[in-house]
Scaffold this motif. Structure first.
Motif, short mmCIF file in Angstrom:
data_model
loop_
_atom_site.label_atom_id
_atom_site.label_comp_id
_atom_site.label_asym_id
_atom_site.label_seq_id
_atom_site.Cartn_x
_atom_site.Cartn_y
_atom_site.Cartn_z
N LYS A 176 33.06 16.08 2.44
CA LYS A 176 32.96 15.16 1.24
C LYS A 176 32.91 16.00 -0.03
O LYS A 176 31.96 16.90 0.11
CB LYS A 176 31.63 14.45 1.14
CG LYS A 176 31.31 13.22 0.10
CD LYS A 176 30.43 12.54 0.33
CE LYS A 176 30.30 11.28 -0.70
NZ LYS A 176 29.29 10.23 -0.53
N GLU A 178 34.84 14.97 -3.45
CA GLU A 178 34.85 14.00 -4.37
C GLU A 178 34.87 12.66 -3.92
O GLU A 178 35.87 12.48 -3.14
CB GLU A 178 35.95 14.44 -5.33
CG GLU A 178 35.91 15.92 -6.12
CD GLU A 178 37.08 16.16 -6.84
OE1 GLU A 178 38.04 15.25 -7.02
OE2 GLU A 178 37.40 17.23 -7.17
N GLY A 179 33.99 11.86 -4.10
CA GLY A 179 34.01 10.52 -3.62
C GLY A 179 33.59 10.31 -2.09
O GLY A 179 32.61 10.71 -1.69
N SER A 180 34.82 10.11 -1.33
CA SER A 180 34.43 9.56 -0.06
C SER A 180 34.89 10.79 0.97
O SER A 180 35.47 12.05 0.52
CB SER A 180 35.69 8.50 0.35
OG SER A 180 36.80 8.79 0.48
N SER A 239 36.70 12.90 3.66
CA SER A 239 38.36 13.01 4.00
C SER A 239 38.50 14.34 4.91
O SER A 239 37.57 14.94 5.20
CB SER A 239 39.06 13.09 2.41
OG SER A 239 38.63 14.28 1.81
N ARG A 252 42.62 19.70 0.89
CA ARG A 252 42.48 18.43 1.17
C ARG A 252 43.67 17.53 1.86
O ARG A 252 44.46 17.72 1.07
CB ARG A 252 41.64 17.70 0.18
CG ARG A 252 41.29 16.42 0.23
CD ARG A 252 40.60 15.66 -0.74
NE ARG A 252 40.16 14.42 -0.54
CZ ARG A 252 39.22 13.96 -1.34
NH1 ARG A 252 38.83 14.32 -2.34
NH2 ARG A 252 38.80 12.50 -1.00
N GLU A 259 41.43 9.57 -0.99
CA GLU A 259 39.95 8.88 -1.33
C GLU A 259 40.27 7.40 -0.77
O GLU A 259 39.44 6.38 -1.22
CB GLU A 259 39.51 8.74 -2.63
CG GLU A 259 39.32 10.34 -3.21
CD GLU A 259 38.47 10.30 -4.27
OE1 GLU A 259 38.06 9.46 -4.94
OE2 GLU A 259 38.67 11.59 -5.10
N HIS A 280 36.93 6.33 4.38
CA HIS A 280 36.21 7.07 5.30
C HIS A 280 37.09 7.63 6.38
O HIS A 280 37.53 7.00 7.13
CB HIS A 280 35.17 6.41 5.69
CG HIS A 280 33.98 7.44 6.50
ND1 HIS A 280 32.97 8.17 6.07
CD2 HIS A 280 34.45 8.32 7.57
CE1 HIS A 280 32.36 8.95 6.94
NE2 HIS A 280 33.11 9.04 7.90
#
Length: 273
Positions: free
Chosen positions: A129, A131-133, A135, A148, A152, A155
């Motif tokens: 995690k 930024e946000g969710s 991944s 990455r 987003e 989950h």
């Protein structure tokens, strides 16, 4: 609660209970020679020689790392363990020799949960995690070049490489309830692979590359909780057809990490009672 460490043989459907213990153990991996299993329990790692006359939990020295979660596994050459240890309140990935030793930090950022190792030994795949969710991310084994792979949209969790390194399988709830997906290691060609009423987690491609093992929760399940009536299922990635192998009481801890024997003809799991 009693934990049962089992091995399932595909050809016969035979189930062998390797170890029964009152300790709570989770997430089995086979060593590369197929002679032993690595499991997590109480924040520590243990080795179980599964064909021993009296199998037992033998501690692996992980140095200062005594707050491990169940996301761990071996390098392709079988010499190095990746572990996920809680550092400053968040999970961080480390590596250490299989025989034990002082862990070396891999991921600079937290939280990071190890799940897969590329077949050439050059990269690891993990859930993180940033930024946000949560991944899917990959990096070099030393943690450099973190990339990455997924966005987003939901989950994403449980990444595991195919034997040829062409795909990374994972589960995602981006389409609703969690289903199985796959993506190329460079983040391209994202594909949804199951569309079932069950809630599907932790896909593990077989070493023989002809099927994918996964954990199926009942419809409506949120997250990947323990203590549920679940099933282990096998997916043919070419036809898209799946079949149920085992029904059991489990969930979290049953097959969180790569659990195939190197021969691809059997796998390990943990059930509870």
């Amino acid at each position: 609660m009693t934990s049962y460490l089992e091995i399932y043989t595909l050809a016969t459907g035979e189930r062998q209970v390797v170890l029964e213990t009152e300790d709570h153990i989770e997430a089995p991996n086979f060593t590369r020679d197929g002679a032993a299993l690595i499991v997590n329990g109480g924040g520590r790692l243990y080795r179980v020689t599964w064909d021993a006359e009296v199998p037992a939990l033998s501690p692996i020295d992980t140095g200062f790392a005594t707050a491990l979660n169940n996301d761990h596994g071996l390098s392709p050459d079988g010499r190095t363990l990746a572990i996920s240890h809680k550092t400053d309140g968040e999970s961080c990935i480390y590596t250490l020799p299989l025989e034990g030793g002082t862990p070396v930090r891999v991921t600079e950022k937290t939280p990071s949960y190890w799940h897969g190792w590329s077949p050439d030994g050059a990269q690891i795949a993990y859930t993180a995690k940033r930024e946000g969710s949560f991944s899917i991310h990959v990096s070099a084994v030393d943690g450099s070049g973190e990339t990455r792979l997924t966005g987003e949209e939901g989950h994403d969790d449980g990444p595991d490489y195919t034997r040829d390194g062409a795909w990374i399988w994972f589960n995602s709830d981006r389409s609703g309830a969690a289903q199985l997906w796959r993506v190329r290691p460079d983040g391209t060609d994202l594909q949804q692979m199951t569309r079932e009423s069950s809630v599907n987690w932790f896909p593990h491609p077989s070493p023989t590359e002809d099927h994918v093992l996964y954990l199926a929760y009942p419809e409506g399940t949120t997250g990947h909780p323990p203590g549920k009536d679940v099933a282990l299922k096998l997916l043919d990635p070419e036809s898209g057809e799946s079949r149920e192998l085992v029904r059991l009481y489990g969930g979290q801890g049953t097959i969180n990490v790569p659990c195939w024997h190197p021969d691809g003809r059997r796998f390990a799991f943990v059930r509870y009672a």
